[in-house]
Every structure is written in structure tokens, then in C-alpha cells.
Design an enzyme around this catalytic site. Structure first.
Site, short mmCIF file in Angstrom:
data_model
loop_
_atom_site.label_atom_id
_atom_site.label_comp_id
_atom_site.label_asym_id
_atom_site.label_seq_id
_atom_site.Cartn_x
_atom_site.Cartn_y
_atom_site.Cartn_z
N ASP A 245 -8.96 13.33 6.64
CA ASP A 245 -7.91 13.23 7.74
C ASP A 245 -7.42 11.90 7.79
O ASP A 245 -7.80 11.25 6.92
CB ASP A 245 -8.32 13.80 9.18
CG ASP A 245 -9.38 12.86 9.75
OD1 ASP A 245 -10.05 13.50 10.76
OD2 ASP A 245 -9.89 11.78 9.34
N ARG B 66 0.88 -1.32 0.17
CA ARG B 66 0.04 -0.05 0.10
C ARG B 66 0.96 1.09 -0.03
O ARG B 66 0.51 2.12 -0.86
CB ARG B 66 -0.86 -0.12 1.35
CG ARG B 66 -2.07 -0.82 1.07
CD ARG B 66 -3.07 -0.46 2.10
NE ARG B 66 -3.70 0.77 1.70
CZ ARG B 66 -4.95 0.78 1.22
NH1 ARG B 66 -5.47 -0.32 0.70
NH2 ARG B 66 -5.32 2.00 1.14
N GLY C 129 -8.43 9.40 9.21
CA GLY C 129 -9.52 8.32 9.83
C GLY C 129 -10.27 7.85 8.56
O GLY C 129 -10.01 8.52 7.37
N ASN D 137 -13.50 14.97 0.49
CA ASN D 137 -14.08 13.83 0.09
C ASN D 137 -15.71 13.96 0.14
O ASN D 137 -16.08 14.60 1.11
CB ASN D 137 -13.70 12.62 1.05
CG ASN D 137 -14.08 11.18 0.53
OD1 ASN D 137 -14.83 11.10 -0.51
ND2 ASN D 137 -13.52 10.22 1.14
N THR D 138 -16.47 13.29 -0.55
CA THR D 138 -17.86 13.35 -0.59
C THR D 138 -18.32 11.55 0.08
O THR D 138 -17.75 10.62 -0.62
CB THR D 138 -18.66 13.68 -1.57
OG1 THR D 138 -20.26 13.54 -1.59
CG2 THR D 138 -17.85 13.12 -2.84
N HIS D 139 -19.09 11.79 0.96
CA HIS D 139 -19.69 10.43 1.47
C HIS D 139 -21.24 10.35 1.33
O HIS D 139 -21.71 11.42 1.90
CB HIS D 139 -19.20 10.32 3.01
CG HIS D 139 -19.45 9.15 3.58
ND1 HIS D 139 -19.05 8.02 3.05
CD2 HIS D 139 -20.34 8.85 4.58
CE1 HIS D 139 -19.70 7.12 3.86
NE2 HIS D 139 -20.24 7.53 4.75
N ASP E 280 -13.48 8.46 6.97
CA ASP E 280 -14.72 9.57 6.84
C ASP E 280 -15.13 10.38 7.91
O ASP E 280 -16.08 10.52 8.49
CB ASP E 280 -15.99 8.67 6.55
CG ASP E 280 -15.94 8.02 5.18
OD1 ASP E 280 -16.55 6.79 4.84
OD2 ASP E 280 -15.38 8.41 4.16
C1 GRF Z 1 -20.94 8.52 -4.50
O1 GRF Z 1 -22.20 8.70 -3.92
C2 GRF Z 1 -19.67 8.92 -3.56
O2 GRF Z 1 -20.28 9.33 -2.41
C3 GRF Z 1 -19.59 7.30 -3.26
O3 GRF Z 1 -19.76 6.69 -4.55
C4 GRF Z 1 -20.55 7.28 -5.16
C5 GRF Z 1 -19.63 7.65 -6.50
O4 GRF Z 1 -20.37 8.13 -7.70
N1 GRF Z 1 -18.41 7.07 -2.35
P1 GRF Z 1 -19.88 8.60 -8.78
O5 GRF Z 1 -18.75 7.76 -9.12
O6 GRF Z 1 -19.47 10.14 -8.60
O7 GRF Z 1 -21.08 8.42 -9.89
#
Ligand code: GRF
Length: 200
Positions: free
Chosen positions: A140, A64, A142, A106-108, A144
Site C-alpha cells: 500500500d 522520483r 506506506g 512485497n516480501t520483508h 511495509d
Molecule cells: C530479502 O530478504 C528481502 O526481503 C530483503 O532483501 C533480501 C533480498 O534478497 N528486502 P534477494 O535479492 O532475493 O537474494
């Protein structure tokens, strides 16, 4: 602002950013797109937009740390102001965070701190929440857990499946991402005691 976007899948969040960046007043441009795997729609979207791409597969590296070092070098070569993980299914490592820490977003697809990890929509559905949503945060070390930039609430419908719920979340997620990445790019941001504030 120069954005490097990391993807692992369909790239609809990436596409929303590419579309927003087409407007010069948005204040950002996607200078490169990276992925951890080949053959995904996210890379095709970048290529259609004429954006350079790179791929680093974990399997191509002895461990990794070596993968993380290679990813860090590729991202660094594009001199990003912000790195946006948009559906990137790997945890970035020590090298990456040492180099870009504090400016990796990051988007979760859940309302943090609920339902971290790889199955946010499924976990929310299984739990039986009536409201879930999505979270934009600064990465960070962690999973999410970083300081939250923005969140959007999404209702769970009684007849939802994981897919129908995730699609509804992704609609909110794309809007949240575009709005806030644009503000961060134009206005800058600071983080104090886990509070993210716009402005320099
Ligand atoms: C998004 O909902 C993201 O938050 C999650 O996987 C999805 C990715 O969707 N981790 P895309 O690849 O942007 O269509």
C-alpha cells in the site's frame, strides 16, 4: 498468471520463483524482471533464464515522480497479473500504485509490524528478539504496512550475526514466497478490511 518481479540485489527470491515457474502446474510465469540498478546478480539470474529485463536508475531521472512513471510504463508493457517486489530497495510511487495497486506483493525480512524498513534483520538482532521471520504483504502507500498475505517465524540464535540471521530468514522467505505467490496465481485473492483471502 503473468509475474513481473522487481529486484535490487542477489535475487535468491527471484530464483526461487523462476525455479517454481518451471513447473507448468505452478500456474505462473515470470514474464519480466526489473531493477533499480545495473550489474546485480538478480538481473544475471533473469538473463540466464531467458527472461526479459529492464533497469530504471533513480539518477537517470529528474525526480522520483519521473522515475516512478518510467518504472510504471516498463512494468505495464509486460501486462502483469501480479508484481512481486523481491528485495526491491525502492518505494514505488503514486503512478505505480494507481496502476497496479492491490496486486503488488512485497516480501520483508521481519515479522510486520515489527522492524519495518531497510534493516529488518539488523533491527531484530539489535532489539534482542528470540523469534523474528518474514512477511509477505500487498503493497500500500506506506512502508511495509500493507495487508499481510503470509508470515513465517525464524528463531534467532545467540551467536547470530546480521548475515547469519538474514540468511536463515531468506530460507524461510523463499519458501513462503513460492507457496503463496503460487496460490494467489492459481486461486486468486480478495482483500477485505486488511484480511487477504485466497479465492476469487
Ligand atoms: C530479502 O530478504 C528481502 O526481503 C530483503 O532483501 C533480501 C533480498 O534478497 N528486502 P534477494 O535479492 O532475493 O537474494
Amino acid at each position: 498468471a503473468r509475474l513481473v518481479v522487481l529486484v535490487s540485489g542477489s535475487g535468491t527470491n527471484l530464483q526461487a520463483l523462476l525455479d517454481a515457474c518451471a513447473d507448468p502446474s505452478y500456474g505462473a510465469s515470470v514474464v519480466a524482471v526489473g531493477a533499480d540498478r545495473d550489474g546485480i546478480e538478480g538481473l544475471a539470474r533473469a538473463e540466464r533464464a531467458g527472461v526479459p529485463t529492464f533497469v530504471h536508475r533513480l539518477a537517470d531521472h529528474p525526480d522520483r515522480a519521473a522515475w516512478d512513471a518510467a518504472l510504471t510504463a516498463s512494468v505495464a508493457s509486460h501486462e502483469p497479473d501480479l508484481v512481486v517486489c523481491a528485495g526491491f530497495m525502492k518505494l514505488v510511487g503514486r503512478d505505480f500504485l494507481d496502476r497496479f495497486g492491490g496486486r503488488v506483493l512485497n516480501t520483508h525480512p521481519a515479522l510486520s509490524p515489527s522492524f519495518p524498513g531497510m534493516h529488518g534483520p539488523a533491527d531484530a538482532l539489535a532489539y534482542g528478539v528470540k523469534v523474528t521471520g518474514c512477511t509477505l504483504f500487498v503493497v500500500d502507500d506506506g512502508v511495509d504496512t500493507g495487508p499481510i498475505v503470509a508470515q513465517a517465524a525464524v528463531e534467532v540464535h545467540d551467536d547470530d550475526t546480521v548475515d547469519s540471521l538474514h540468511e536463515r530468514i531468506k530460507t524461510a522467505e523463499r519458501a513462503m514466497l513460492v507457496e503463496n505467490v503460487g496460490r494467489m496465481a492459481r486461486e486468486g485473492f480478495t482483500i477485505t478490511d486488511r484480511k487477504v483471502r485466497f479465492g476469487r
